[in-house]
Motif scaffolding. Structure first.
Motif: not given
Length: 400
Positions: A300-305, A324-328, A333-338
């Protein structure tokens, strides 16, 4: 003037990885469709730093050539050969060593850099000091006028140009050169001879580089001109002697830094590589276990690509839409790392699939590789022998 040729080589360090593919091989594959290309295994160069561990060179050579072929280097489009199978490299290296100032070798920037990087090895050898000279011999023996390099290698090409210039100046001055050159000019016919003299004057008096190009084109158009007269006129054009060795130009390649699994440059010494032809399960596992943004502890933590090594792979393998999908998704935190890693896995597997297919025939039948190399060595040696014939003649070593 000699025909255009591209020359490039690689030290045999064994199986290649994605860094080699994106940094070198993709460029070779493009160049083989644009120019006559010679690509060689620099096995003697491997000895400059690994002279005490020669046992791995043969196996590494075999693996590397299969990787070249798997990546798409085409032996019907380019000449593939092994440096040590063309002994003329060593002969030219020896002869050039007789006239190369020691200071030139000591000034090559990579000399001290490599000594510092490889401080655990004893590199106080002539082989290490002289490796730029061997590299020059590799280029000059084929009269290659184009050498694909990164910016850090430009000093090596400039060294080679200076060496060719020095050789041509010392040995290209045949007795009565000026008189013979004037006789060669007459063979052009009155109209072309006048054009040639005008272009020569423009270059010698005003340094007009365009005049040199026009004069080269003029000479290339004269079909009936004997080889000796042609070379004499190329040298006379620039105020020198016969042009025996060709000054190469650096073909600057785009510096594409392939990231490793840890975000550093991909390198065997960092143990962060993905090999060409690596099996799918291994690739998938390596990407899935890659380090991500250290600040993103929970799903649930937002990340920084920008702080995530996986993003660097997206830059190479993903479309703009996926990026774009990865950045947003990462920042919100809309997508997980996996989830984020899956398109990278798909991209690498898709890239490697045809490589594995192409490699299979060579892995199943090593004789195919030996045949390709035997053919390439024969073609390369023929070119090298022609150069050495002219070099020996110019130096007065043709005793026949």
């Amino acid at each position: 003037m000699y025909a255009e040729k591209v020359l490039s080589g690689m030290r045999p360090t064994g199986r290649l990885h994605l860094g080699h593919y994106h940094g070198v091989l993709k460029n070779w594959i493009r160049l083989q469709h644009e120019y006559p290309c010679l690509f060689f295994v620099a096995d003697w160069h491997a000895l400059t730093t690994d002279y005490d561990e020669p046992g791995t060179i043969a196996a590494s050579t075999h693996d590397m050539i299969i990787d070249w072929l798997a990546a798409g280097v085409d032996p019907s489009q380019a000449t593939l050969f092994i440096q040590s199978r063309v002994p003329e490299h060593a002969e030219l290296h020896l002869l050039l060593s007789m006239m190369t100032p020691l200071g030139w070798l000591e000034r090559v920037p990579t000399y001290k850099d490599q000594q510092e990087k490889l401080s655990h090895k004893d590199l106080t050898t002539y082989g290490f000091l002289g490796y730029p000279l061997l590299m020059s011999a590799d280029i000059l023996i084929y009269r290659a006028d184009k050498v694909p390099v990164g910016e850090d290698q430009i000093p090596h090409i400039e060294f080679t140009r200076e060496l060719a210039r020095r050789f041509n100046h010392m040995y290209g001055r045949e007795p009565g050169f000026e008189d013979k050159a004037r006789e060669s000019v007459k063979k052009l016919g009155s109209k072309r001879a006048k054009q040639y003299e005008e272009l020569r004057t423009r270059f010698l008096e005003k340094g007009d580089e365009a005049a040199i190009e026009q004069a080269h084109a003029l000479l290339d158009d004269v079909q009936h001109l004997p080889h000796g007269d042609r070379e004499r006129l190329f040298g006379y054009l620039e105020g020198g002697g016969k042009m025996i060795l060709v000054e190469p130009d650096a073909l600057l390649t785009e510096a594409r830094r392939m990231p490793g699994l840890d975000g550093q440059k991909m390198s065997k010494s960092y143990a962060n590589t993905i090999a060409l032809r690596e099996d799918e399960e291994s690739i998938t596992k390596k990407i899935r276990t890659m380090q991500t943004d250290p600040q993103r502890v929970r799903r649930t933590d937002p990340g920084n690509p920008d702080k995530c090594p996986v993003w660097q792979f997206h830059v190479i393998y993903s479309s703009g839409e996926v990026q774009d999908w990865v950045q947003k998704g990462c920042r919100s935190a809309g997508i997980g790392c996996i989830e984020c890693k899956q398109p990278v896995i798909d991209g690498i597997l898709k890239e490697q699939e045809p490589m594995r297919e192409r490699a299979k025939a060579y892995e199943d039948d090593p004789q195919l590789v030996r045949n390709i190399i035997a053919d390439g060595c024969e073609r390369a040696r023929k070119l090298a022998q022609e150069t050495m014939r002219d070099v020996r003649e110019a130096m007065g070593l043709d005793f026949n």
